[in-house]
Design a protein around this motif. Sequence first.
Motif, PDB file in Angstrom:
ATOM      1  N   ALA A   1      18.315   6.937 -10.467  1.00  0.00           N
ATOM      2  CA  ALA A   1      16.966   6.468 -10.126  1.00  0.00           C
ATOM      3  C   ALA A   1      15.935   7.035 -11.101  1.00  0.00           C
ATOM      4  CB  ALA A   1      16.619   6.855  -8.691  1.00  0.00           C
ATOM      5  N   GLU A   2      16.086   8.301 -11.446  1.00  0.00           N
ATOM      6  CA  GLU A   2      15.170   8.922 -12.421  1.00  0.00           C
ATOM      7  C   GLU A   2      15.281   8.222 -13.771  1.00  0.00           C
ATOM      8  OE1 GLU A   2      15.089  13.507 -10.606  1.00  0.00           O
ATOM      9  OE2 GLU A   2      16.484  12.979 -12.214  1.00  0.00           O
TER      10      GLU A   2
ATOM     11  N   THR B   1      12.992  -2.651  -5.652  1.00  0.00           N
ATOM     12  CA  THR B   1      13.049  -2.577  -7.118  1.00  0.00           C
ATOM     13  C   THR B   1      13.761  -3.806  -7.677  1.00  0.00           C
ATOM     14  OG1 THR B   1      13.097  -0.156  -6.959  1.00  0.00           O
ATOM     15  CG2 THR B   1      13.718  -1.124  -9.078  1.00  0.00           C
TER      16      THR B   1
ATOM     17  N   VAL C   1      12.979   6.793  -6.775  1.00  0.00           N
ATOM     18  CA  VAL C   1      13.238   8.216  -7.052  1.00  0.00           C
ATOM     19  C   VAL C   1      12.908   9.054  -5.810  1.00  0.00           C
ATOM     20  CG1 VAL C   1      12.580  10.242  -8.431  1.00  0.00           C
ATOM     21  CG2 VAL C   1      12.842   8.009  -9.540  1.00  0.00           C
TER      22      VAL C   1
ATOM     23  N   ALA D   1      13.506   4.870 -13.511  1.00  0.00           N
ATOM     24  CA  ALA D   1      12.046   5.048 -13.491  1.00  0.00           C
ATOM     25  C   ALA D   1      11.513   5.361 -14.892  1.00  0.00           C
ATOM     26  CB  ALA D   1      11.669   6.153 -12.514  1.00  0.00           C
TER      27      ALA D   1
ATOM     28  N   SER E   1      11.886   2.226 -17.120  1.00  0.00           N
ATOM     29  CA  SER E   1      11.005   1.103 -16.753  1.00  0.00           C
ATOM     30  C   SER E   1       9.661   1.162 -17.479  1.00  0.00           C
ATOM     31  CB  SER E   1      10.782   1.073 -15.241  1.00  0.00           C
ATOM     32  OG  SER E   1       9.970   2.157 -14.818  1.00  0.00           O
ATOM     33  N   LYS E   2       9.362   2.323 -18.050  1.00  0.00           N
ATOM     34  CA  LYS E   2       8.091   2.467 -18.780  1.00  0.00           C
ATOM     35  C   LYS E   2       8.206   1.989 -20.224  1.00  0.00           C
ATOM     36  CE  LYS E   2       6.909   6.452 -15.947  1.00  0.00           C
ATOM     37  NZ  LYS E   2       7.125   7.904 -15.872  1.00  0.00           N
TER      38      LYS E   2
ATOM     39  N   GLN F   1       7.535  -0.396 -12.316  1.00  0.00           N
ATOM     40  CA  GLN F   1       7.452   1.059 -12.525  1.00  0.00           C
ATOM     41  C   GLN F   1       7.145   1.779 -11.215  1.00  0.00           C
ATOM     42  OE1 GLN F   1       4.513   1.291 -15.654  1.00  0.00           O
ATOM     43  NE2 GLN F   1       5.860   0.273 -17.110  1.00  0.00           N
ATOM     44  N   LYS F   2       6.235   1.202 -10.438  1.00  0.00           N
ATOM     45  CA  LYS F   2       5.868   1.782  -9.147  1.00  0.00           C
ATOM     46  C   LYS F   2       7.075   1.781  -8.201  1.00  0.00           C
ATOM     47  CE  LYS F   2       3.209   3.286  -5.837  1.00  0.00           C
ATOM     48  NZ  LYS F   2       2.806   4.707  -5.871  1.00  0.00           N
ATOM     49  N   ASN F   3       7.759   0.640  -8.125  1.00  0.00           N
ATOM     50  CA  ASN F   3       8.927   0.539  -7.247  1.00  0.00           C
ATOM     51  C   ASN F   3      10.037   1.490  -7.681  1.00  0.00           C
ATOM     52  OD1 ASN F   3       7.974  -1.324  -5.357  1.00  0.00           O
ATOM     53  ND2 ASN F   3       8.465  -3.049  -6.687  1.00  0.00           N
ATOM     54  N   ALA F   4      10.211   1.635  -8.982  1.00  0.00           N
ATOM     55  CA  ALA F   4      11.248   2.548  -9.486  1.00  0.00           C
ATOM     56  C   ALA F   4      10.892   3.995  -9.144  1.00  0.00           C
ATOM     57  CB  ALA F   4      11.421   2.364 -10.991  1.00  0.00           C
ATOM     58  N   SER F   5       9.608   4.328  -9.184  1.00  0.00           N
ATOM     59  CA  SER F   5       9.201   5.700  -8.840  1.00  0.00           C
ATOM     60  C   SER F   5       9.403   5.949  -7.342  1.00  0.00           C
ATOM     61  CB  SER F   5       7.757   5.973  -9.274  1.00  0.00           C
ATOM     62  OG  SER F   5       6.842   5.350  -8.411  1.00  0.00           O
TER      63      SER F   5
END
Length: 128
Positions: free
Chosen positions: A45-46, A114, A96, A49, A52-53, A89-93
């Motif tokens: 997950a990290e 995500t 995490v 995240a 994704s940036k 990006q928000k969903n991936a964070s």
Amino acid sequence: NFKKPEDAVKYRQSAFSLMAYNFGDIGAMLKGKKPYDAATVTVRAENVAALSKLPLEGFIQVKGLDQRDALNKIWDEKARFNEKMQTLQKNASLLVVAAQSGDKRAVQKAFMETGKSCKSCHDNYKQD
Ligand code: ASC
């Protein structure tokens, strides 16, 4: 900046490829295709995240550049496209955060959210 415009395409494709590998591994564990390991889910997950940036920087409009699977609609709606990438990006964070909680149900939910981000962009801006 990229040395050649093609490098931008390679850059974003590489990021997506690494993201698919890491995201897919979480999916495999959630679907019971391999043993569920909370620590591995957190690392995956990290990675998603962080990755994704990256792709957005590789979406550059250059005359004559083969944009591969990226539809021209992206350039017509670049602000909307950027927003969708931010939602990913928000969903991936949040994925995490869920992974760190160790709550598998929360991971399942955040994973689906995500995945929806991935799909909504593919449905709108990717060929096929
Ligand atoms: C994946 C992957 C995607 C998304 C998408 C979710 O594992 O590679 O592009 O999930 O299929 O709907």
